[in-house]
Motif scaffolding. Structure first.
Motif, PDB file in Angstrom:
ATOM      1  N   THR A  77      27.306  -4.505  21.925  1.00 52.26           N
ATOM      2  CA  THR A  77      28.691  -4.929  22.070  1.00 52.26           C
ATOM      3  C   THR A  77      29.401  -4.018  23.061  1.00 52.26           C
ATOM      4  N   ILE A  78      30.514  -4.515  23.558  1.00 53.81           N
ATOM      5  CA  ILE A  78      31.387  -3.718  24.415  1.00 53.81           C
ATOM      6  C   ILE A  78      32.805  -3.885  23.897  1.00 53.81           C
ATOM      7  N   HIS A  79      33.478  -2.763  23.647  1.00 52.24           N
ATOM      8  CA  HIS A  79      34.815  -2.814  23.061  1.00 52.24           C
ATOM      9  C   HIS A  79      35.816  -3.372  24.063  1.00 52.24           C
ATOM     10  N   ASP A  80      36.598  -4.320  23.600  1.00 54.23           N
ATOM     11  CA  ASP A  80      37.633  -4.932  24.437  1.00 54.23           C
ATOM     12  C   ASP A  80      38.936  -4.899  23.656  1.00 54.23           C
ATOM     13  N   PRO A  81      39.824  -3.919  23.938  1.00 59.55           N
ATOM     14  CA  PRO A  81      41.067  -3.784  23.164  1.00 59.55           C
ATOM     15  C   PRO A  81      42.029  -4.943  23.374  1.00 59.55           C
ATOM     16  N   ALA A  82      41.819  -5.748  24.416  1.00 61.89           N
ATOM     17  CA  ALA A  82      42.739  -6.844  24.693  1.00 61.89           C
ATOM     18  C   ALA A  82      42.404  -8.116  23.924  1.00 61.89           C
ATOM     19  N   LEU A  83      41.261  -8.138  23.229  1.00 65.07           N
ATOM     20  CA  LEU A  83      40.859  -9.359  22.532  1.00 65.07           C
ATOM     21  C   LEU A  83      41.771  -9.652  21.349  1.00 65.07           C
ATOM     22  N   PRO A  84      42.166 -10.909  21.190  1.00 64.31           N
ATOM     23  CA  PRO A  84      42.878 -11.289  19.973  1.00 64.31           C
ATOM     24  C   PRO A  84      41.894 -11.308  18.804  1.00 64.31           C
ATOM     25  N   PRO A  85      42.377 -11.269  17.568  1.00 72.16           N
ATOM     26  CA  PRO A  85      41.451 -11.290  16.416  1.00 72.16           C
ATOM     27  C   PRO A  85      40.640 -12.573  16.374  1.00 72.16           C
ATOM     28  N   ARG A  86      39.379 -12.458  15.966  1.00 71.99           N
ATOM     29  CA  ARG A  86      38.486 -13.615  15.884  1.00 71.99           C
ATOM     30  C   ARG A  86      37.582 -13.465  14.670  1.00 71.99           C
ATOM     31  N   ILE A  87      36.966 -14.560  14.280  1.00 71.42           N
ATOM     32  CA  ILE A  87      35.822 -14.528  13.378  1.00 71.42           C
ATOM     33  C   ILE A  87      34.582 -14.626  14.262  1.00 71.42           C
ATOM     34  N   MET A  88      33.757 -13.582  14.241  1.00 76.15           N
ATOM     35  CA  MET A  88      32.512 -13.597  15.009  1.00 76.15           C
ATOM     36  C   MET A  88      31.366 -13.920  14.060  1.00 76.15           C
ATOM     37  N   LEU A  89      30.754 -15.062  14.262  1.00 75.95           N
ATOM     38  CA  LEU A  89      29.645 -15.516  13.419  1.00 75.95           C
ATOM     39  C   LEU A  89      28.331 -15.213  14.134  1.00 75.95           C
ATOM     40  N   VAL A  90      27.489 -14.391  13.521  1.00 78.84           N
ATOM     41  CA  VAL A  90      26.178 -14.058  14.086  1.00 78.84           C
ATOM     42  C   VAL A  90      25.135 -14.863  13.333  1.00 78.84           C
ATOM     43  N   ILE A  91      24.479 -15.783  14.043  1.00 80.61           N
ATOM     44  CA  ILE A  91      23.604 -16.763  13.401  1.00 80.61           C
ATOM     45  C   ILE A  91      22.389 -17.017  14.285  1.00 80.61           C
ATOM     46  N   ASP A  92      21.302 -17.479  13.706  1.00 76.15           N
ATOM     47  CA  ASP A  92      20.086 -17.699  14.497  1.00 76.15           C
ATOM     48  C   ASP A  92      20.285 -18.786  15.546  1.00 76.15           C
ATOM     49  N   SER A  93      20.827 -19.934  15.141  1.00 81.36           N
ATOM     50  CA  SER A  93      20.935 -21.045  16.083  1.00 81.36           C
ATOM     51  C   SER A  93      21.927 -22.067  15.564  1.00 81.36           C
ATOM     52  N   ILE A  94      22.351 -22.943  16.464  1.00 86.98           N
ATOM     53  CA  ILE A  94      23.189 -24.087  16.105  1.00 86.98           C
ATOM     54  C   ILE A  94      22.571 -25.311  16.758  1.00 86.98           C
ATOM     55  N   VAL A  95      21.627 -25.909  16.079  1.00 87.13           N
ATOM     56  CA  VAL A  95      20.977 -27.126  16.564  1.00 87.13           C
ATOM     57  C   VAL A  95      21.022 -28.151  15.433  1.00 87.13           C
ATOM     58  N   PRO A  96      21.075 -29.449  15.747  1.00 87.72           N
ATOM     59  CA  PRO A  96      21.335 -30.462  14.721  1.00 87.72           C
ATOM     60  C   PRO A  96      20.400 -30.407  13.531  1.00 87.72           C
ATOM     61  N   GLU A  97      19.107 -30.189  13.777  1.00 89.23           N
ATOM     62  CA  GLU A  97      18.150 -30.252  12.666  1.00 89.23           C
ATOM     63  C   GLU A  97      18.262 -29.054  11.724  1.00 89.23           C
ATOM     64  N   GLN A  98      19.027 -28.023  12.121  1.00 87.90           N
ATOM     65  CA  GLN A  98      19.176 -26.855  11.252  1.00 87.90           C
ATOM     66  C   GLN A  98      20.578 -26.710  10.687  1.00 87.90           C
ATOM     67  N   LEU A  99      21.476 -27.612  11.050  1.00 91.61           N
ATOM     68  CA  LEU A  99      22.852 -27.506  10.577  1.00 91.61           C
ATOM     69  C   LEU A  99      22.999 -28.141   9.203  1.00 91.61           C
ATOM     70  N   MET A 100      22.261 -27.625   8.248  1.00 89.28           N
ATOM     71  CA  MET A 100      22.318 -28.075   6.869  1.00 89.28           C
ATOM     72  C   MET A 100      22.238 -26.841   5.983  1.00 89.28           C
ATOM     73  N   GLY A 101      22.497 -27.026   4.700  1.00 93.16           N
ATOM     74  CA  GLY A 101      22.296 -25.943   3.756  1.00 93.16           C
ATOM     75  C   GLY A 101      22.987 -24.662   4.180  1.00 93.16           C
ATOM     76  N   GLY A 102      22.197 -23.585   4.271  1.00 95.56           N
ATOM     77  CA  GLY A 102      22.761 -22.273   4.538  1.00 95.56           C
ATOM     78  C   GLY A 102      23.450 -22.149   5.881  1.00 95.56           C
ATOM     79  N   ALA A 103      22.851 -22.695   6.928  1.00 98.88           N
ATOM     80  CA  ALA A 103      23.467 -22.603   8.255  1.00 98.88           C
ATOM     81  C   ALA A 103      24.783 -23.372   8.294  1.00 98.88           C
ATOM     82  N   GLY A 104      24.791 -24.551   7.707  1.00 99.01           N
ATOM     83  CA  GLY A 104      26.023 -25.320   7.657  1.00 99.01           C
ATOM     84  C   GLY A 104      27.093 -24.600   6.859  1.00 99.01           C
ATOM     85  N   THR A 105      26.702 -23.993   5.744  1.00 99.01           N
ATOM     86  CA  THR A 105      27.660 -23.255   4.925  1.00 99.01           C
ATOM     87  C   THR A 105      28.263 -22.098   5.705  1.00 99.01           C
ATOM     88  N   ALA A 106      27.454 -21.399   6.481  1.00100.01           N
ATOM     89  CA  ALA A 106      27.959 -20.280   7.278  1.00100.01           C
ATOM     90  C   ALA A 106      29.037 -20.746   8.257  1.00100.01           C
TER      91      ALA A 106
END
Length: 420
Positions: free
Chosen positions: A51-80
């Motif tokens: 990461t690189i610190h950026d003091p100018a960034l507005p607040p965000r939710i940063m989601l760290v996840i393996d992937s976002i592809v249709p066949e995996q957007l169920m169950g746990g990934a969808g819940t995340a």
């Protein structure tokens, strides 16, 4: 040397191959490799986030996840993803999604949110960071809340994000993914980190962590129950024939594929699901075509959530095994759609029936599962009892309500002046 080469060439192929393998290993053994390189090769998911610190960034939710592809957007990934949206809406901020393995599919993401009634109008940024040398560092603001989705993404984030900004979404006892060894040890170390906050999918799983003295979620765990919106999960009339659904995942050992098909083989042999009355459906990835008592089987590979729900609505009886303490989604999906489902006990799972009386918990012996399937067939035929159990089920139907305790508990995390 020429003689040796001719002699080697004259050997049968079956003898050449092991010699070549030994020669390759000997050549590899002579090369010096760093500890980091060897670790990376053995544990490919463990690539620290940069990461690189950026003091100018507005607040965000940063989601760290393996992937976002249709066949995996169920169950746990969808819940995340749904949790990230709920937190972003509560904080009135945007979302930054960091994918670690496969790249993203934003149309699939928005289709998921629309399906679940969680449409998000704020900004969504997506970055792909595998950990390769050429990957640009991920900008990080002091007011970002970093939502990790596995022990390996949490491990990666701990190397680059202040610990007070990390929230670990824990949806299984991930130590059980591995035999005893380095991966299980590293996972256990992450779960014993009492400096992190843990959001735990189901009270059952949190109870298991407390009973097993898992330090992290015991000290700082908040549980939620998943939701099954009535617009998606409901029973439908589908004719006189009945449908048996088996959750078949041969490449996921915890789903006990072999125990499941052994149980079904016995069930078919004793005529529990006569072919003139029952159709058989297998759901899962890479399921081999199987001859079980000559029964026709309809195979369903991973499909998008909407298509999966449409199929589940036609189920009468399900068999879904999970050799862990989490109830897993398929039994709850089936019960929320009006089906009867047989699953297994494990630790606190099955001590009481907190979701729906149409979920039948059984011991994992074949005889025990067969007894539960027999009871399931009887319940399917008793439409009045089956409907009454469905009507009084306590399964949540609204994600906002489900996530409310989590949103409240994390209200001050990563905000200026908040106490740790």
């Amino acid at each position: 040397m020429a003689f040796l080469r001719r002699a080697f060439a004259a050997l049968p192929v079956q003898l050449q191959r092991p010699i070549v393998r030994v020669m390759k290993r000997r050549r590899q053994d002579t090369r010096l490799q760093s500890v980091a390189t060897l670790t990376q090769q053995a544990l490919g998911d463990l690539r620290p986030l940069r990461t690189i610190h950026d003091p100018a960034l507005p607040p965000r939710i940063m989601l760290v996840i393996d992937s976002i592809v249709p066949e995996q957007l169920m169950g746990g990934a969808g819940t995340a993803l749904l949790l990230a949206v709920a937190l972003a809406q509560a904080r009135d901020c945007g979302i930054c999604i960091v994918t670690r393995q496969q790249r993203h599919d934003l149309p699939a993401l928005h289709a998921l949110l629309d399906l679940q009634g969680s449409a998000f109008g704020g900004p969504i940024e997506v970055r792909h960071f595998t950990g390769a040398a050429g990957d640009a560092p991920v900008p990080l603001g002091a007011r970002d809340l970093v939502l990790t989705t596995s022990w390996w993404s949490t491990w990666a984030a701990r190397h680059a994000v202040p610990l007070e900004q990390i929230v670990y979404l824990l949806q299984e006892d991930e130590r059980m993914f591995y035999p005893g060894g380095d991966q299980q040890l590293l996972c256990a170390e992450v779960l014993d980190d009492t400096r992190l906050r843990y959001v735990v999918n189901t009270q059952l799983l949190l109870t298991h962590f407390r009973e097993s003295a898992t330090a992290g979620p015991t000290a700082h765990g908040i549980a939620f129950e998943p939701a099954f919106p009535a617009s998606i999960y409901y029973p439908i009339a589908h004719g006189a024939r009945r449908n048996l659904f088996f959750y078949a995942r041969p490449n996921h050992p915890r789903n006990l594929f072999l125990r499941g098909i052994a149980t079904l083989e016995r069930a078919f042999a004793e005529g529990l699901f006569p072919a003139e009355d029952w159709d058989v459906h297998f759901f899962g990835i890479d399921v081999p075509r199987i001859d079980i008592a000559g029964r026709p089987i309809q195979y369903h590979d991973t499909v998008p959530w909407a298509d999966y729900a449409q199929l589940v609505r036609t189920a009468d009886l399900g068999l879904s095994l999970m050799y862990t303490p989490h109830p897993s989604y398929p039994p709850l999906d089936l019960a929320a759609s009006g089906a009867v489902v047989v699953t297994n006990r494990f630790g606190p799972k099955g001590r009481t029936n907190d979701y729906c009386d149409n979920i039948l918990y059984a011991p994992l012996s074949i005889d025990g599962l067969l007894d539960a399937l027999r009871a399931g067939v009887e319940r399917v035929g008793d439409t009045e009892t089956r409907r009454a159990a469905f009507d009084r089920a306590t399964l949540g139907r609204d994600w906002t309500t489900s996530f409310a305790p989590v949103v409240a508990a994390l209200a001050d995390v990563a905000r200026p002046g908040a106490s740790s």
